[in-house]
Design a protein around this motif. Structure first.
Motif, short mmCIF file in Angstrom:
data_model
loop_
_atom_site.label_atom_id
_atom_site.label_comp_id
_atom_site.label_asym_id
_atom_site.label_seq_id
_atom_site.Cartn_x
_atom_site.Cartn_y
_atom_site.Cartn_z
N LYS A 186 -38.14 -4.97 16.55
CA LYS A 186 -38.43 -6.13 15.72
C LYS A 186 -37.19 -6.59 14.94
N GLY A 229 -37.95 -9.35 17.56
CA GLY A 229 -38.05 -10.14 16.33
C GLY A 229 -37.87 -11.62 16.51
N ASN A 254 -41.11 -17.53 17.05
CA ASN A 254 -39.86 -16.90 16.62
C ASN A 254 -38.61 -17.47 17.27
N TYR A 296 -31.02 -8.19 11.04
CA TYR A 296 -31.31 -8.40 12.46
C TYR A 296 -30.00 -8.35 13.24
#
Length: 212
Positions: free
Chosen positions: A9, A35, A53, A194
């Protein structure tokens, strides 16, 4: 995702360079696992409105009305986030502020394909100057986060901006067109929220989702 030693994620898959069929197949295969997905001008048009996303990586740089019109369009297309070139004028940031609660605004200051000397060619000043200016603007105008090389994470130590890192490779991958990069675990350990990875992920998983 067997190759990953971190939470998937926290992975955003870059879809740059894919054809339409591969883009759609990749998104369908990973949409409930990772993610997000970084899409450019070409790959964004291959996916349906409301696909989950999607980070639309346009690095917008233009006059205020044009930038605002594109952002408004992406909101209607239900994009999750959009990248903005932080070398825009203050009037562009002012035009973007009303959209900050409708789409995640992500600032792009210094590309991972640039060397340490590029800042002197562009501004005749060091990287630190460019980030100091852009971080201040992103804070003031409600940006959600910023894209930065893993090697630039230290500039964000005192910032609440989310940190999204391209320029991430597994240890056994070539750098490609990236000049400043790190492994995903190193980036996450150093503060990335991220990591953005394209070719290293696609090459390892292509047999799972490539259309036949």
């Amino acid at each position: 995702m067997d190759y990953l030693t971190f939470d998937p994620k926290k992975l955003i898959i870059s879809m740059d360079g894919m054809n339409m069929a591969t883009t759609v197949a990749c998104h369908q295969h990973f949409k409930d696992t990772v993610g997000g997905f970084k899409v450019n001008h070409v790959s964004f048009n291959h996916l349906h409105t409301g696909s989950p996303n999607l980070m639309v990586d346009y690095k917008l740089y233009d006059i205020p009305n044009t930038v605002a019109d594109v952002v408004n369009y992406l909101i209607t297309m239900k994009a999750d986030s959009v990248t903005i070139n932080t070398n825009n004028s203050q009037s562009v940031f002012e035009a973007l502020a009303p959209y900050a609660d409708k789409i995640k605004l992500l600032g792009v200051t210094y590309l991972t394909s640039w060397t340490h000397n590029e800042s002197y060619w562009i501004h005749n000043k060091g990287i630190g100057y460019m980030f100091e200016r852009s971080i201040d603007l992103m804070r003031r105008y409600g940006f959600y986060g910023a894209l930065c090389s893993p090697l630039d994470l230290h500039y964000f130590n005192d910032s609440n901006l989310k940190r999204l890192c391209p320029g991430v490779r597994f240890e056994d991958d070539m750098a490609g067109d990236q000049k400043r990069f790190a492994t995903p675990n190193r980036a996450l350990d150093d503060g990335a929220d991220y990591v953005i990875m394209g070719r290293p992920i696609i090459q390892r998983y292509k047999d799972e989702f490539q259309p036949r």
